[in-house]
Design a protein around this motif. Structure first.
Motif, PDB file in Angstrom:
ATOM      1  N   VAL A  91       0.842  -1.194   0.000  1.00  0.00           N
ATOM      2  CA  VAL A  91       0.000   0.000   0.000  1.00  0.00           C
ATOM      3  C   VAL A  91       0.877   1.243   0.000  1.00  0.00           C
ATOM      4  O   VAL A  91       0.641   2.203  -0.743  1.00  0.00           O
ATOM      5  CB  VAL A  91      -0.946  -0.019   1.214  1.00  0.00           C
ATOM      6  N   LYS A  92       1.898   1.193   0.853  1.00  0.00           N
ATOM      7  CA  LYS A  92       2.810   2.331   0.949  1.00  0.00           C
ATOM      8  C   LYS A  92       3.433   2.626  -0.412  1.00  0.00           C
ATOM      9  O   LYS A  92       3.478   3.775  -0.881  1.00  0.00           O
ATOM     10  CB  LYS A  92       3.907   2.009   1.969  1.00  0.00           C
ATOM     11  N   ALA A  93       3.859   1.562  -1.087  1.00  0.00           N
ATOM     12  CA  ALA A  93       4.491   1.714  -2.392  1.00  0.00           C
ATOM     13  C   ALA A  93       3.506   2.309  -3.392  1.00  0.00           C
ATOM     14  O   ALA A  93       3.872   3.172  -4.209  1.00  0.00           O
ATOM     15  CB  ALA A  93       4.986   0.356  -2.891  1.00  0.00           C
ATOM     16  N   GLY A  94       2.259   1.859  -3.308  1.00  0.00           N
ATOM     17  CA  GLY A  94       1.231   2.368  -4.223  1.00  0.00           C
ATOM     18  C   GLY A  94       1.045   3.858  -4.046  1.00  0.00           C
ATOM     19  O   GLY A  94       0.932   4.616  -5.018  1.00  0.00           O
ATOM     20  N   ILE A  95       1.026   4.299  -2.771  1.00  0.00           N
ATOM     21  CA  ILE A  95       0.817   5.726  -2.511  1.00  0.00           C
ATOM     22  C   ILE A  95       2.042   6.525  -2.949  1.00  0.00           C
ATOM     23  O   ILE A  95       1.925   7.605  -3.527  1.00  0.00           O
ATOM     24  CB  ILE A  95       0.517   5.942  -1.019  1.00  0.00           C
ATOM     25  N   GLU A  96       3.198   5.944  -2.687  1.00  0.00           N
ATOM     26  CA  GLU A  96       4.428   6.638  -3.076  1.00  0.00           C
ATOM     27  C   GLU A  96       4.465   6.891  -4.574  1.00  0.00           C
ATOM     28  O   GLU A  96       4.941   7.924  -5.042  1.00  0.00           O
ATOM     29  CB  GLU A  96       5.657   5.813  -2.656  1.00  0.00           C
ATOM     30  N   GLU A  97       3.944   5.901  -5.312  1.00  0.00           N
ATOM     31  CA  GLU A  97       3.967   6.060  -6.760  1.00  0.00           C
ATOM     32  C   GLU A  97       3.099   7.225  -7.211  1.00  0.00           C
ATOM     33  O   GLU A  97       3.364   7.880  -8.216  1.00  0.00           O
ATOM     34  CB  GLU A  97       3.498   4.771  -7.434  1.00  0.00           C
ATOM     35  N   LEU A  98       1.976   7.429  -6.454  1.00  0.00           N
ATOM     36  CA  LEU A  98       1.086   8.534  -6.818  1.00  0.00           C
ATOM     37  C   LEU A  98       1.739   9.879  -6.532  1.00  0.00           C
ATOM     38  O   LEU A  98       1.584  10.835  -7.282  1.00  0.00           O
ATOM     39  CB  LEU A  98      -0.228   8.430  -6.025  1.00  0.00           C
ATOM     40  N   PHE A  99       2.414   9.945  -5.397  1.00  0.00           N
ATOM     41  CA  PHE A  99       3.039  11.215  -4.995  1.00  0.00           C
ATOM     42  C   PHE A  99       4.532  10.967  -4.757  1.00  0.00           C
ATOM     43  O   PHE A  99       4.957  10.854  -3.616  1.00  0.00           O
ATOM     44  CB  PHE A  99       2.401  11.752  -3.713  1.00  0.00           C
ATOM     45  N   PRO A 100       5.326  10.886  -5.817  1.00  0.00           N
ATOM     46  CA  PRO A 100       6.749  10.540  -5.651  1.00  0.00           C
ATOM     47  C   PRO A 100       7.506  11.602  -4.855  1.00  0.00           C
ATOM     48  O   PRO A 100       8.533  11.302  -4.244  1.00  0.00           O
ATOM     49  CB  PRO A 100       7.274  10.451  -7.083  1.00  0.00           C
ATOM     50  N   ASN A 101       6.974  12.834  -4.799  1.00  0.00           N
ATOM     51  CA  ASN A 101       7.734  13.905  -4.160  1.00  0.00           C
ATOM     52  C   ASN A 101       7.523  13.975  -2.660  1.00  0.00           C
ATOM     53  O   ASN A 101       8.242  14.655  -1.964  1.00  0.00           O
ATOM     54  CB  ASN A 101       7.348  15.251  -4.760  1.00  0.00           C
ATOM     55  N   VAL A 102       6.511  13.290  -2.195  1.00  0.00           N
ATOM     56  CA  VAL A 102       6.220  13.384  -0.766  1.00  0.00           C
ATOM     57  C   VAL A 102       7.052  12.364   0.003  1.00  0.00           C
ATOM     58  O   VAL A 102       7.063  11.186  -0.320  1.00  0.00           O
ATOM     59  CB  VAL A 102       4.727  13.122  -0.502  1.00  0.00           C
ATOM     60  N   THR A 103       7.749  12.832   1.004  1.00  0.00           N
ATOM     61  CA  THR A 103       8.581  11.918   1.799  1.00  0.00           C
ATOM     62  C   THR A 103       8.451  12.285   3.267  1.00  0.00           C
ATOM     63  O   THR A 103       7.826  13.284   3.619  1.00  0.00           O
ATOM     64  CB  THR A 103      10.062  12.031   1.399  1.00  0.00           C
ATOM     65  N   GLY A 104       9.086  11.484   4.070  1.00  0.00           N
ATOM     66  CA  GLY A 104       9.198  11.787   5.487  1.00  0.00           C
ATOM     67  C   GLY A 104       7.867  11.722   6.207  1.00  0.00           C
ATOM     68  O   GLY A 104       7.009  10.912   5.867  1.00  0.00           O
ATOM     69  N   PRO A 105       7.691  12.588   7.210  1.00  0.00           N
ATOM     70  CA  PRO A 105       6.476  12.521   8.043  1.00  0.00           C
ATOM     71  C   PRO A 105       5.211  12.782   7.221  1.00  0.00           C
ATOM     72  O   PRO A 105       4.130  12.323   7.586  1.00  0.00           O
ATOM     73  CB  PRO A 105       6.689  13.622   9.081  1.00  0.00           C
ATOM     74  N   ASP A 106       5.323  13.509   6.116  1.00  0.00           N
ATOM     75  CA  ASP A 106       4.145  13.790   5.303  1.00  0.00           C
ATOM     76  C   ASP A 106       3.533  12.509   4.740  1.00  0.00           C
ATOM     77  O   ASP A 106       2.338  12.444   4.470  1.00  0.00           O
ATOM     78  CB  ASP A 106       4.504  14.709   4.127  1.00  0.00           C
ATOM     79  N   GLU A 107       4.385  11.505   4.568  1.00  0.00           N
ATOM     80  CA  GLU A 107       3.897  10.263   3.981  1.00  0.00           C
ATOM     81  C   GLU A 107       2.805   9.630   4.841  1.00  0.00           C
ATOM     82  O   GLU A 107       1.861   9.031   4.342  1.00  0.00           O
ATOM     83  CB  GLU A 107       5.062   9.278   3.850  1.00  0.00           C
ATOM     84  N   ARG A 108       2.935   9.795   6.116  1.00  0.00           N
ATOM     85  CA  ARG A 108       1.947   9.269   7.060  1.00  0.00           C
ATOM     86  C   ARG A 108       0.600   9.969   6.854  1.00  0.00           C
ATOM     87  O   ARG A 108      -0.451   9.327   6.777  1.00  0.00           O
ATOM     88  CB  ARG A 108       2.463   9.528   8.484  1.00  0.00           C
ATOM     89  N   ALA A 109       0.674  11.314   6.737  1.00  0.00           N
ATOM     90  CA  ALA A 109      -0.543  12.096   6.497  1.00  0.00           C
ATOM     91  C   ALA A 109      -1.169  11.706   5.162  1.00  0.00           C
ATOM     92  O   ALA A 109      -2.392  11.673   5.011  1.00  0.00           O
ATOM     93  CB  ALA A 109      -0.228  13.584   6.510  1.00  0.00           C
ATOM     94  N   LEU A 110      -0.302  11.363   4.218  1.00  0.00           N
ATOM     95  CA  LEU A 110      -0.784  10.955   2.900  1.00  0.00           C
ATOM     96  C   LEU A 110      -1.542   9.631   2.997  1.00  0.00           C
ATOM     97  O   LEU A 110      -2.592   9.441   2.378  1.00  0.00           O
ATOM     98  CB  LEU A 110       0.420  10.818   1.960  1.00  0.00           C
TER      99      LEU A 110
END
Lengths: 427, 275
Positions: A91-110
């Motif tokens: 799931v994490k990988a799927g979300i990362e693919e949608l928003f490649p620029n978001v990293t760090g603590p923001d990823e949790r909010a995402l």
């Protein structure tokens, strides 16, 4: 005494006579006006109720879904055993693919955009179709409750950020997904096919509908035969004496006993004394049967009473025994009325909440009952549970639950009306 | 044996006192029948015998007890709360109020046709076949069909309904319904048929058909008919009983009752002075 023959002819055109007539007509019109006013008030209030339910409940009939392409890499999912993969990472990988620029603590909010159960949904989809392993799985998953509310316009974007549950950043992500065409708003089938859940976007009525069905089934199977047997005995066979009168009065009184009293009785007798399982539709059905019994007895007796005596005489006159007279002639003719009354009694039982609360049918249960002994909720108690829940999404669900309950009641009453018109005969 | 001698004795007594055809055999014999509805007494010491295979008419003003007495003969009064019957009524010498008597069997032997046609709200066929079915009088469907056909024929209804036996009996006209009820009654081959004002709800043409039918049925059945119409009593019956205020005033050959009544009250009634 005035002798009627010598009385002078009455003048009906005097002002006094005219005034009397006028006031008589006025009284007539007033009575009509009161009646119309009362009916309008009743219909108006009912209309307000239905409108307010629909206004708050309609949003629960649609749901917000976000389509995500999850990469199912063999790194996380073993093709030999797809059920035990690390789907959290997927799931994490799927979300990362949608928003490649978001990293760090923001990823949790995402991650909060999607419902909590996303990883299990992905797992189930992969288990159902293992051929996607190594490729991509495009799955539309429910948005979590705050974003569901946002999508339905129930979150005001103008309120200060710290007073709402979604941050400006999250709103921006959501809008971006929407712009990409990944957000859809389909009909919420989950409302009917999911069971209860802590998450409003996943909660549904399936468990409650099945629970209510089992409870009503038990109620019908117990109350219908006993009620009819009791009514036939009282109406056709019982001698008219003080005991019969006493029983009659008590049955009529029983129909007026508050339902919570039946709940207490069920708690004391069925749960504590007999030891039946708590929260089970069996116990719910038995308690509802106790409540419905007086209704069925009263309706059946009225239907039997309505059969003309000439039919009974015809039967007896040809040499039928009393039993044959009742079973062959009176009961079949009374059956439409009995069925109508029974359905209305069951509709009443369907909406009954208080006794079910006492026997524990308001527990948090996340799967539909498999039988009458499994723990379950019923429609009204499910509404009760949801009305008590803090999440914003449950407000709409509560109203939607009430609408579904009302829908079932309308269906049952329509069947009763249909049966009555179809089967009723005149002679 | 005992029963036979008893009924013979009763016949002898009654023929002496009432002076009618000594050869006629009594089918139903009532002795000192008193009927009470709660506190109220409806019949006082009614003694009567009903001759076999003939039509006996009960006449009298409203509330005179003629229907009450009729309903004693097949014990339909049992169904009325607070109704008590005292005295003896026997059918072929068997006391019908004996505790050992099965009322279901009695009502199969003593059929009844009611004032208002009351067919079951079922098909014509089911109406007629119901009695034979519950009493087990037919072995198999063919035999039942035969009973239905012959009963309807005897009731003079066969030609009118033979093509629609499966249609509801309640769809027939009033006169046809009443003939259906007669067919239903004779389907169980009763010995006695009680008719409680069978024509009072019918028009004159339907009435005439029923009266013809009664005359034909007399050959096989003992018929007792309660009627308000003295003309009807005169037309269909061989013997007439006049009831007044719960008392059997006079019983005799119909001709004699209508031409030469022995009691003043009978004369007043048939000449229309009261009632």
């Amino acid at each position: 005494m005035v002798d009627i023959a010598t009385r002078p002819p009455i003048d009906w055109s005097t002002p006094a006579a005219r005034a009397r007539r006028k006031s008589r007509y006025a009284a007539n019109r007033r009575l009509q006006a009161y009646g119309i006013a009362a009916i309008s008030l009743a219909i108006g209030l009912l209309g307000i109720l239905i409108i307010s339910l629909i206004a708050t409940g309609y949003s629960a009939f649609v749901t917000t879904r976000i389509t995500v392409d999850f990469p199912i890499s063999t790194e996380y999912v073993n093709p030999e055993d797809p059920a035990r993969g690390n789907y959290r990472a997927v799931v994490k990988a799927g979300i990362e693919e949608l928003f490649p620029n978001v990293t760090g603590p923001d990823e949790r909010a995402l991650g909060q955009l999607l419902t909590n159960n996303t990883q299990f949904m992905v797992r189930d989809a992969v288990v159902a179709d293992p051929s996607v392993i190594g490729g991509k799985l495009s799955l539309s998953v429910p948005a979590s409750d705050p974003f569901d509310q946002l999508n339905k316009g129930l979150v005001d974007r103008n309120t200060p950020e710290d007073e709402r549950r979604v941050t400006d950043q999250q709103i921006q992500w959501f809008d971006q997904l929407e712009a990409e065409g990944r957000v859809s708003t389909p009909f919420n089938w989950g409302l009917f096919f999911n069971s209860d859940s802590r998450f409003p976007e996943l909660a549904g009525l399936a468990g409650a509908i099945v629970g209510s069905f089992y409870a009503l089934l038990v109620c019908f199977l117990v109350a219908f035969p006993i009620g009819i047997a009791a009514a036939i005995y009282l109406e056709e066979f019982a001698p008219r004496n003080r005991w019969t009168d006493l029983i009659e009065v008590n049955i009529n009184n029983l129909a007026a006993v508050p339902s919570i009293v039946f709940g207490l009785l069920g708690l004391a007798v069925f749960l504590n004394f007999i030891g039946l399982p708590r929260s089970a539709p069996l116990v719910g059905g038995l308690v509802l049967a106790l409540m419905t019994l007086p209704t069925i007895i009263i309706v059946t007796r009225a239907s039997l009473k309505a059969i003309p005596p000439s039919i009974r005489e015809a039967g007896l006159g040809i040499g039928a025994s009393k039993h044959q007279m009742v079973m062959h002639h009176v009961l079949p003719l009374a059956l439409p009325g009995i069925l109508t009354g029974t359905i209305i009694g069951l509709a009443q039982a369907l909406g009954e909440t208080a006794p079910l609360l006492l026997i524990g049918m308001n527990a948090f249960i996340t799967s539909p009952p498999g039988g009458i002994l499994d723990a379950a909720t019923a429609l009204p108690t499910q509404v009760f549970i949801w009305a008590d829940s803090p999440e914003r999404g449950f407000v709409a669900l509560t109203s939607a639950g009430i609408l579904v309950l009302l829908g079932f009641l309308i269906i049952m009453n329509s069947i009763a009306i249909f049966l009555r018109q179809r089967l009723e005969r005149s002679w | 044996m005992n029963d036979a001698s008893m009924s013979a004795e009763m016949t002898a007594n009654l023929s002496k006192s009432l002076d009618f055809d000594q050869a006629a055999k009594p089918k139903v014999v009532a002795k000192d029948v008193n009927v009470f509805y709660g506190e109220k007494q409806a019949l006082f010491d009614v003694s009567i015998d009903i001759v076999e295979k003939s039509v006996t008419a009960f006449i009298g003003p409203s509330g005179c007890g003629k229907s009450t007495f009729l309903r004693c003969i097949n014990r339909m009064n049992d169904t009325i709360e607070g109704c008590v019957v005292k005295g003896g009524i026997s059918l072929d010498g068997d006391d019908i109020y004996a505790p050992s008597l099965d009322v279901v069997e009695l009502r199969a032997r003593v059929g009844m046709v009611f004032q208002k046609p009351n067919p079951f709200p079922k098909s014509i066929y089911e109406n007629v076949s119901y009695g034979p079915r519950i009493h087990g009088l037919a072995r198999g469907k063919t035999e039942l069909d035969e009973i239905v056909e012959s009963s309807l024929k005897r009731a003079g209804l066969w030609e009118e309904v033979k093509d629609r036996l499966n249609e509801p009996g309640t769809g027939l006209s009033g006169g046809q319904q009443q003939r259906l009820c007669i067919a239903r009654a004779i389907a169980v081959s009763p010995e006695v048929i009680l008719m409680d004002e069978p024509c009072s709800a019918l028009d004159p043409i339907a009435t005439a058909r029923i009266e013809e039918l009664i005359d034909e049925l007399r050959a096989n059945f003992t018929i007792i008919i309660v009627t308000h119409s003295m003309q009807q009593a005169a037309r269909v019956s061989q013997r007439t009983a006049f009831f007044h205020l719960g008392i059997l005033v006079e019983l005799g050959a119909t001709e004699q009752i209508f031409t030469n009544p022995s009691d003043k009250r009978t004369q007043d009634y048939i000449t229309g002075r009261f009632g």
